[in-house]
Design a protein around this motif. Structure first.
Motif, PDB file in Angstrom:
ATOM      1  N   GLY A  93      -8.469   2.893  -2.747  1.00  0.00           N
ATOM      2  CA  GLY A  93      -8.023   1.504  -2.701  1.00  0.00           C
ATOM      3  C   GLY A  93      -8.090   0.928  -4.098  1.00  0.00           C
ATOM      4  O   GLY A  93      -9.184   0.688  -4.617  1.00  0.00           O
ATOM      5  N   ILE A  94      -6.941   0.742  -4.727  1.00  0.00           N
ATOM      6  CA  ILE A  94      -6.893   0.339  -6.134  1.00  0.00           C
ATOM      7  C   ILE A  94      -6.240  -1.039  -6.240  1.00  0.00           C
ATOM      8  O   ILE A  94      -5.135  -1.252  -5.750  1.00  0.00           O
ATOM      9  CB  ILE A  94      -6.105   1.375  -6.962  1.00  0.00           C
ATOM     10  CG1 ILE A  94      -6.769   2.758  -6.829  1.00  0.00           C
ATOM     11  CG2 ILE A  94      -6.022   0.954  -8.433  1.00  0.00           C
ATOM     12  CD1 ILE A  94      -5.971   3.892  -7.429  1.00  0.00           C
ATOM     13  N   GLY A  95      -6.938  -1.969  -6.880  1.00  0.00           N
ATOM     14  CA  GLY A  95      -6.382  -3.304  -7.017  1.00  0.00           C
ATOM     15  C   GLY A  95      -7.366  -4.259  -7.660  1.00  0.00           C
ATOM     16  O   GLY A  95      -8.538  -3.922  -7.854  1.00  0.00           O
ATOM     17  N   PRO A  96      -6.921  -5.469  -7.989  1.00  0.00           N
ATOM     18  CA  PRO A  96      -7.777  -6.431  -8.684  1.00  0.00           C
ATOM     19  C   PRO A  96      -8.857  -7.025  -7.784  1.00  0.00           C
ATOM     20  O   PRO A  96      -8.871  -6.802  -6.568  1.00  0.00           O
ATOM     21  CB  PRO A  96      -6.782  -7.510  -9.135  1.00  0.00           C
ATOM     22  CG  PRO A  96      -5.650  -7.413  -8.169  1.00  0.00           C
ATOM     23  CD  PRO A  96      -5.554  -5.966  -7.794  1.00  0.00           C
ATOM     24  N   ALA A  97      -9.747  -7.795  -8.394  1.00  0.00           N
ATOM     25  CA  ALA A  97     -10.823  -8.450  -7.657  1.00  0.00           C
ATOM     26  C   ALA A  97     -10.250  -9.370  -6.593  1.00  0.00           C
ATOM     27  O   ALA A  97      -9.223 -10.009  -6.790  1.00  0.00           O
ATOM     28  CB  ALA A  97     -11.690  -9.250  -8.632  1.00  0.00           C
ATOM     29  N   THR A 152     -12.907   2.801  -4.152  1.00  0.00           N
ATOM     30  CA  THR A 152     -12.286   1.522  -4.519  1.00  0.00           C
ATOM     31  C   THR A 152     -12.545   1.211  -5.987  1.00  0.00           C
ATOM     32  O   THR A 152     -13.571   1.597  -6.550  1.00  0.00           O
ATOM     33  CB  THR A 152     -12.834   0.369  -3.660  1.00  0.00           C
ATOM     34  OG1 THR A 152     -14.198   0.130  -3.989  1.00  0.00           O
ATOM     35  CG2 THR A 152     -12.724   0.686  -2.182  1.00  0.00           C
ATOM     36  N   GLY A 153     -11.599   0.507  -6.595  1.00  0.00           N
ATOM     37  CA  GLY A 153     -11.791   0.136  -7.990  1.00  0.00           C
ATOM     38  C   GLY A 153     -10.605  -0.629  -8.547  1.00  0.00           C
ATOM     39  O   GLY A 153      -9.553  -0.744  -7.921  1.00  0.00           O
ATOM     40  N   ASP A 154     -10.811  -1.164  -9.737  1.00  0.00           N
ATOM     41  CA  ASP A 154      -9.809  -1.954 -10.454  1.00  0.00           C
ATOM     42  C   ASP A 154      -9.643  -1.338 -11.841  1.00  0.00           C
ATOM     43  O   ASP A 154     -10.532  -1.463 -12.691  1.00  0.00           O
ATOM     44  CB  ASP A 154     -10.289  -3.405 -10.555  1.00  0.00           C
ATOM     45  CG  ASP A 154      -9.342  -4.294 -11.351  1.00  0.00           C
ATOM     46  OD1 ASP A 154      -8.291  -3.801 -11.805  1.00  0.00           O
ATOM     47  OD2 ASP A 154      -9.664  -5.489 -11.522  1.00  0.00           O
ATOM     48  N   VAL A 155      -8.530  -0.672 -12.061  1.00  0.00           N
ATOM     49  CA  VAL A 155      -8.336   0.061 -13.324  1.00  0.00           C
ATOM     50  C   VAL A 155      -8.195  -0.864 -14.530  1.00  0.00           C
ATOM     51  O   VAL A 155      -8.196  -0.406 -15.667  1.00  0.00           O
ATOM     52  CB  VAL A 155      -7.122   1.021 -13.245  1.00  0.00           C
ATOM     53  CG1 VAL A 155      -7.405   2.165 -12.295  1.00  0.00           C
ATOM     54  CG2 VAL A 155      -5.861   0.270 -12.846  1.00  0.00           C
ATOM     55  N   HIS A 193      -4.762   9.625   0.278  1.00  0.00           N
ATOM     56  CA  HIS A 193      -3.816   8.504   0.199  1.00  0.00           C
ATOM     57  C   HIS A 193      -4.237   7.521  -0.889  1.00  0.00           C
ATOM     58  O   HIS A 193      -5.427   7.239  -1.052  1.00  0.00           O
ATOM     59  CB  HIS A 193      -3.758   7.781   1.546  1.00  0.00           C
ATOM     60  CG  HIS A 193      -2.806   6.619   1.564  1.00  0.00           C
ATOM     61  ND1 HIS A 193      -1.456   6.767   1.780  1.00  0.00           N
ATOM     62  CD2 HIS A 193      -3.013   5.289   1.364  1.00  0.00           C
ATOM     63  CE1 HIS A 193      -0.873   5.579   1.738  1.00  0.00           C
ATOM     64  NE2 HIS A 193      -1.796   4.661   1.483  1.00  0.00           N
ATOM     65  N   PHE A 194      -3.246   7.011  -1.630  1.00  0.00           N
ATOM     66  CA  PHE A 194      -3.499   5.993  -2.651  1.00  0.00           C
ATOM     67  C   PHE A 194      -2.893   4.674  -2.175  1.00  0.00           C
ATOM     68  O   PHE A 194      -1.676   4.567  -2.003  1.00  0.00           O
ATOM     69  CB  PHE A 194      -2.901   6.411  -3.993  1.00  0.00           C
ATOM     70  CG  PHE A 194      -3.645   7.549  -4.636  1.00  0.00           C
ATOM     71  CD1 PHE A 194      -4.628   7.299  -5.582  1.00  0.00           C
ATOM     72  CD2 PHE A 194      -3.382   8.866  -4.278  1.00  0.00           C
ATOM     73  CE1 PHE A 194      -5.334   8.345  -6.168  1.00  0.00           C
ATOM     74  CE2 PHE A 194      -4.085   9.912  -4.848  1.00  0.00           C
ATOM     75  CZ  PHE A 194      -5.059   9.650  -5.805  1.00  0.00           C
ATOM     76  N   ALA A 195      -3.752   3.690  -1.939  1.00  0.00           N
ATOM     77  CA  ALA A 195      -3.311   2.360  -1.494  1.00  0.00           C
ATOM     78  C   ALA A 195      -3.380   1.403  -2.677  1.00  0.00           C
ATOM     79  O   ALA A 195      -4.439   1.248  -3.293  1.00  0.00           O
ATOM     80  CB  ALA A 195      -4.204   1.862  -0.365  1.00  0.00           C
ATOM     81  N   GLU A 196      -2.253   0.799  -2.996  1.00  0.00           N
ATOM     82  CA  GLU A 196      -2.184  -0.143  -4.124  1.00  0.00           C
ATOM     83  C   GLU A 196      -2.210  -1.569  -3.594  1.00  0.00           C
ATOM     84  O   GLU A 196      -1.400  -1.935  -2.747  1.00  0.00           O
ATOM     85  CB  GLU A 196      -0.895   0.091  -4.922  1.00  0.00           C
ATOM     86  CG  GLU A 196      -0.762   1.493  -5.510  1.00  0.00           C
ATOM     87  CD  GLU A 196      -1.532   1.683  -6.806  1.00  0.00           C
ATOM     88  OE1 GLU A 196      -2.004   0.661  -7.353  1.00  0.00           O
ATOM     89  OE2 GLU A 196      -1.650   2.830  -7.262  1.00  0.00           O
ATOM     90  N   LEU A 197      -3.141  -2.358  -4.103  1.00  0.00           N
ATOM     91  CA  LEU A 197      -3.183  -3.781  -3.783  1.00  0.00           C
ATOM     92  C   LEU A 197      -2.911  -4.564  -5.063  1.00  0.00           C
ATOM     93  O   LEU A 197      -3.170  -4.074  -6.162  1.00  0.00           O
ATOM     94  CB  LEU A 197      -4.527  -4.160  -3.176  1.00  0.00           C
ATOM     95  CG  LEU A 197      -4.782  -3.461  -1.824  1.00  0.00           C
ATOM     96  CD1 LEU A 197      -5.972  -2.526  -1.959  1.00  0.00           C
ATOM     97  CD2 LEU A 197      -5.019  -4.455  -0.716  1.00  0.00           C
ATOM     98  N   SER A 198      -2.369  -5.778  -4.913  1.00  0.00           N
ATOM     99  CA  SER A 198      -1.943  -6.542  -6.088  1.00  0.00           C
ATOM    100  C   SER A 198      -2.435  -7.981  -5.993  1.00  0.00           C
ATOM    101  O   SER A 198      -3.151  -8.357  -5.061  1.00  0.00           O
ATOM    102  CB  SER A 198      -0.413  -6.525  -6.188  1.00  0.00           C
ATOM    103  OG  SER A 198       0.140  -7.270  -5.107  1.00  0.00           O
TER     104      SER A 198
END
Length: 332
Positions: A133-137, A261-264, A291-296
């Motif tokens: 789960g990759i995306g901002p705070a 989970t993290g925020d690159v 699976h790679f889930a992108e959140l924005s």
């Protein structure tokens, strides 16, 4: 001037108009603001005048909101705005299906996805063994993963939950901080404890921690272990090195599920060290059951200003990057 036809449709009499349209028609005003149409309500009759496409969307929106009201969950301005956004995006998913999915209930409070990407993220956790789960705070990536972990424990799909994150911010300074090792590391794990208290009976948590049913530990404690029948969450994964990420992922045992989970954009590693999260999709992107889930910024569910702040920083950083490229290309 084009004269648009008026379309009239009926809201079921079983639906409370105040629940649907808001006190003082608060939600109705939001709908009128978001659509290029005139909307009038008399009793349970709704008349909409405007472009046919806009009229059709208003009717679909009211159908979705009616379904949400029927579930018994309270309608909010946020629910209306997110439903409008999903309909405008022309996705296959229905807003009522997304916003009415109950993951976990505790002490009268229900945890649900609030955006389409959050719903897809939650579905991916159900369907895959490893999910990133990759995306901002503020996008709910850790919170929703923990809700799924507690749900899996309560339904006996797993026998324990393991929550971990790198204590990178402490770095070499851990030895200089007062207290035991546990006391030194605790501040870096505190957000995970806080989320647990939202999801479980607070009195039960110490017993589960003592019994090892729930383990909250720094990433270094994962080395050399094989984790079977567990729901494992690695939080703040942008602060893992490539080597640490490999170490963590190879802890996976039978009957387990992993969410990373993290925020690159918020890497705290020392200069010169690569983030394991930044490179992982290029390494594992083609492997089944990962699976790679992108959140924005659109998925930020904190105060509405947080989403705008994240989007503004993204725009600024993209502009700065483009400026830097132009500077490099400029003849000397």
């Amino acid at each position: 001037m084009t004269q648009h036809p008026t379309h009239t449709f009926t809201v079921p009499t079983s639906i409370d108009a105040v629940a649907l349209f808001g006190a003082g028609d608060e939600f109705l005003r939001l709908i009128e603001r978001d659509f290029d149409a005139d909307i009038h309500v008399r009793g349970n009759q709704v008349s909409v005048t405007g472009e046919p496409g806009e009229v059709a969307l208003v009717e679909r929106l009211l159908d979705e909101l009616t379904t949400i009201v029927r579930t018994g969950q309270g309608m909010t301005a946020e629910t209306v705005e997110r439903s409008v956004g999903m309909l405008r995006a022309e996705t296959h998913e229905q807003p009522a299906e997304v916003l009415s999915l109950n993951i976990l209930s505790n002490r009268g409070r229900t945890i649900r996805p609030k955006t389409l990407n959050q719903k897809r993220y939650v579905d991916a956790i159900d369907e895959h063994t490893i999910v990133f789960g990759i995306g901002p705070a503020g996008t709910g990536k850790t919170y929703l993963a923990m809700a799924k972990a507690v749900q899996a424990l309560q339904s006996k799909e797993v026998s324990r939950i393991i929550l971990t994150r790198p204590a990178v911010e402490a770095g070499e300074r851990l030895g200089y901080l007062p207290g035991t090792l546990s006391e030194k590391i605790d501040p870096y794990l505190r957000p995970l404890y806080d989320a647990l208290h939202d999801m479980m009976d607070p009195e039960a948590i110490p017993k589960l921690l003592t019994a090892g049913v729930i383990e909250v530990a720094p990433l270094a404690y994962m080395r050399g272990r094989t984790l079977n029948n567990a729901f494992i969450i690695l939080d703040e994964a942008q602060n893992t090195t490539a080597e640490q990420m490999k170490m963590f992922l190879t802890r996976l045992g039978f009957g387990s599920k992993v969410v990373v989970t993290g925020d690159v954009t918020q890497v705290d590693l020392p200069t010169g060290q690569r983030s394991g999260l930044r490179i992982i999709q290029g390494i594992l992107g083609d492997i089944d059951d990962i699976h790679f889930a992108e959140l924005s910024a659109q998925d930020v569910v904190r105060h509405r200003l947080v989403g705008k702040i994240v989007a503004a920083y993204d725009e600024f950083e993209n502009g700065a990057e483009e400026q830097e490229i132009r500077e490099r290309r400029r003849p000397r």
